[in-house]
Design a protein around this motif. Structure first.
Motif, PDB file in Angstrom:
ATOM      1  N   ARG A 248     -21.746 -10.802-121.452  1.00  0.00           N
ATOM      2  CA  ARG A 248     -21.218 -10.239-120.054  1.00  0.00           C
ATOM      3  C   ARG A 248     -22.204  -9.187-119.402  1.00  0.00           C
ATOM      4  NH1 ARG A 248     -15.713  -7.728-122.947  1.00  0.00           N
ATOM      5  NH2 ARG A 248     -15.009  -9.537-124.070  1.00  0.00           N
ATOM      6  N   LEU A 249     -22.774  -8.543-120.082  1.00  0.00           N
ATOM      7  CA  LEU A 249     -23.969  -7.776-119.551  1.00  0.00           C
ATOM      8  C   LEU A 249     -24.946  -8.512-118.688  1.00  0.00           C
ATOM      9  CD1 LEU A 249     -25.337  -4.936-118.843  1.00  0.00           C
ATOM     10  CD2 LEU A 249     -26.511  -5.491-121.182  1.00  0.00           C
ATOM     11  N   ALA A 250     -25.165  -9.370-119.007  1.00  0.00           N
ATOM     12  CA  ALA A 250     -26.362 -10.545-118.643  1.00  0.00           C
ATOM     13  C   ALA A 250     -25.717 -11.270-117.455  1.00  0.00           C
ATOM     14  CB  ALA A 250     -26.760 -11.654-119.786  1.00  0.00           C
ATOM     15  N   GLN A 251     -24.555 -11.550-117.377  1.00  0.00           N
ATOM     16  CA  GLN A 251     -23.855 -12.116-116.332  1.00  0.00           C
ATOM     17  C   GLN A 251     -23.808 -10.787-114.855  1.00  0.00           C
ATOM     18  OE1 GLN A 251     -20.125 -13.562-116.910  1.00  0.00           O
ATOM     19  NE2 GLN A 251     -20.703 -14.604-118.969  1.00  0.00           N
ATOM     20  N   LEU A 252     -23.515  -9.513-115.379  1.00  0.00           N
ATOM     21  CA  LEU A 252     -23.643  -8.442-114.294  1.00  0.00           C
ATOM     22  C   LEU A 252     -25.004  -8.312-113.880  1.00  0.00           C
ATOM     23  CD1 LEU A 252     -20.811  -6.123-116.026  1.00  0.00           C
ATOM     24  CD2 LEU A 252     -20.596  -7.666-113.639  1.00  0.00           C
ATOM     25  N   ALA A 253     -25.905  -8.198-114.855  1.00  0.00           N
ATOM     26  CA  ALA A 253     -27.246  -8.063-114.294  1.00  0.00           C
ATOM     27  C   ALA A 253     -27.987  -9.126-113.540  1.00  0.00           C
ATOM     28  CB  ALA A 253     -28.172  -8.120-115.584  1.00  0.00           C
ATOM     29  N   LYS A 254     -27.523 -10.159-113.753  1.00  0.00           N
ATOM     30  CA  LYS A 254     -27.862 -11.509-112.886  1.00  0.00           C
ATOM     31  C   LYS A 254     -27.388 -11.281-111.471  1.00  0.00           C
ATOM     32  CE  LYS A 254     -28.065 -16.692-112.480  1.00  0.00           C
ATOM     33  NZ  LYS A 254     -27.518 -17.989-113.052  1.00  0.00           N
ATOM     34  N   ALA A 255     -26.082 -10.824-111.468  1.00  0.00           N
ATOM     35  CA  ALA A 255     -25.564 -10.537-109.960  1.00  0.00           C
ATOM     36  C   ALA A 255     -26.169  -9.530-109.314  1.00  0.00           C
ATOM     37  CB  ALA A 255     -23.999 -10.357-109.928  1.00  0.00           C
ATOM     38  N   LYS A 256     -26.887  -8.639-110.095  1.00  0.00           N
ATOM     39  CA  LYS A 256     -27.520  -7.465-109.522  1.00  0.00           C
ATOM     40  C   LYS A 256     -28.917  -7.558-109.109  1.00  0.00           C
ATOM     41  CE  LYS A 256     -26.927  -2.664-108.588  1.00  0.00           C
ATOM     42  NZ  LYS A 256     -25.987  -2.456-107.583  1.00  0.00           N
ATOM     43  N   GLY A 257     -29.399  -8.848-109.960  1.00  0.00           N
ATOM     44  CA  GLY A 257     -30.497  -8.785-109.553  1.00  0.00           C
ATOM     45  C   GLY A 257     -31.815  -8.331-110.456  1.00  0.00           C
ATOM     46  N   CYS A 258     -31.500  -8.038-111.746  1.00  0.00           N
ATOM     47  CA  CYS A 258     -32.411  -7.071-112.669  1.00  0.00           C
ATOM     48  C   CYS A 258     -32.094  -7.828-114.000  1.00  0.00           C
ATOM     49  CB  CYS A 258     -31.827  -5.632-112.514  1.00  0.00           C
ATOM     50  SG  CYS A 258     -30.143  -5.142-113.028  1.00  0.00           S
TER      51      CYS A 258
END
Length: 328
Positions: A248-258
């Motif tokens: 779940r964290l990885a998905q949010l990080a991808k959207a954030k560009g980090c």
């Protein structure tokens, strides 16, 4: 290589330290065999980047880590703010015991100064509270070290809020350290609030969940033989659940560009804590430092908390014998 420009006071009116520090424990065998020469290079690379806040302890490698930090600081003492800890001692059969007696506080400090090759310690923590010694007595001894010039500031590690309040009445406490991350934040929340109230810095150890909150989260097989393998969070059953949260964290990080680790660190920073992630690799150090550039809004933080609820992690923070020594 750019230097960071983000610094924060160590508590109300305290000295400026880098907003993100370096936990040095992993350089001395806690996560596999350590290489002292490479460890020295890593610490010096951190200093080159402006990471001034270095965190060690006398029980990391039983003195080896402090010796390594001391070697890295040769000729560069003025660039670093050094925190170390005392309290753990080895008993019969290498059992982990805690000693908070005043006479031991003085001996432990002198031994750390010798290994670090310093004339003073910037921040001296009690690593764990000794249940058999009143906190008043231990902290009074730590205060005496400040008056003698051997220590500049004192702190408590894994101490309950009521213990911190009691200690604060004896001598000013500059920092409270405990584990705090997206995965493990329930126990730390009250301590974080207490620190804010008292004007004490809150230092977050294991802000990446001991490697779980990264783009290369470990497997049970991958950590076999390492100290973290004994932690419940890494048992096969618990790890499977925890890696679902990391996804779940990885998905949010991808959207954030980090990266996931950068987003996890940005969350800790947004909560007003000073994270001290540890690593043995320069590339990982670079990624951690870049987390300072990740802007996190209140909405972003709320989305993270919704994706990874406070009580969602599977497994206690420590195995039973160590958990019994935490938060006293």
């Amino acid at each position: 290589m750019e230097r960071i420009s983000r610094y924060v006071p160590l508590g109300a009116g305290g000295p400026q330290v880098s907003a993100l520090g370096l936990g040095c424990m992993s350089l001395s065998g806690a996560y596999g065999a350590g290489d002292d020469a490479e460890g020295v290079k890593l610490i010096r690379s951190a200093l080159d980047r402006g990471v001034t806040f270095l965190d060690t302890a006398d029980m990391y490698g039983w003195g080896r880590n402090e010796t390594l930090v001391g070697a890295a600081l040769a000729g560069r003492r003025g660039e670093a703010f050094v925190a170390t800890k005392f309290g753990y001692v080895r008993g019969e059969g290498d059992a982990l015991l805690i000693n908070g007696r005043p006479d031991y506080v003085f001996r432990a400090c002198d031994a750390s100064l010798t290994r670090l090759k310093l004339d003073h310690i910037d921040l001296y923590y009690q690593h764990r509270v000794d249940p058999d010694v009143p906190i008043d007595e231990t902290v009074d001894a730590m205060g005496q070290l400040v008056r003698k010039g051997k220590v500049r500031h004192i702190g408590l590690s894994e101490a309950r809020p009521e213990t911190i309040r009691r200690a604060q009445k004896v001598f000013p406490v500059s920092a409270a350290q405990t584990e705090f991350s997206l995965l493990y934040r329930v126990e730390a929340q009250e301590t974080l609030e207490t620190a804010r109230e008292l004007g004490i810095a809150f230092v977050a150890c294991s802000p990446l969940g001991r490697g779980l909150l990264t783009s290369a989260a470990p497997s049970s097989a991958g950590i076999a033989g390492d100290r973290p393998a004994t932690h419940p969070r890494f048992s096969a059953r618990n790890l499977a659940r925890n890696l679902e949260l990391v996804d779940r964290l990885a998905q949010l990080a991808k959207a954030k560009g980090c990266s996931p680790s950068q987003l996890a660190l940005a969350y800790v920073l947004a909560k007003g804590a000073i994270p001290i992630p540890g690593t043995r690799r320069l590339a990982r150090l670079e990624k951690n430092v870049e987390a300072l550039d990740v802007a996190l809004s209140e909405q972003d933080a709320a989305a993270l908390e919704q994706a990874i609820p406070a009580d969602a992690a599977a497994g206690e923070r420590y195995p039973p014998d160590l958990l019994a020594k935490a938060c006293l």
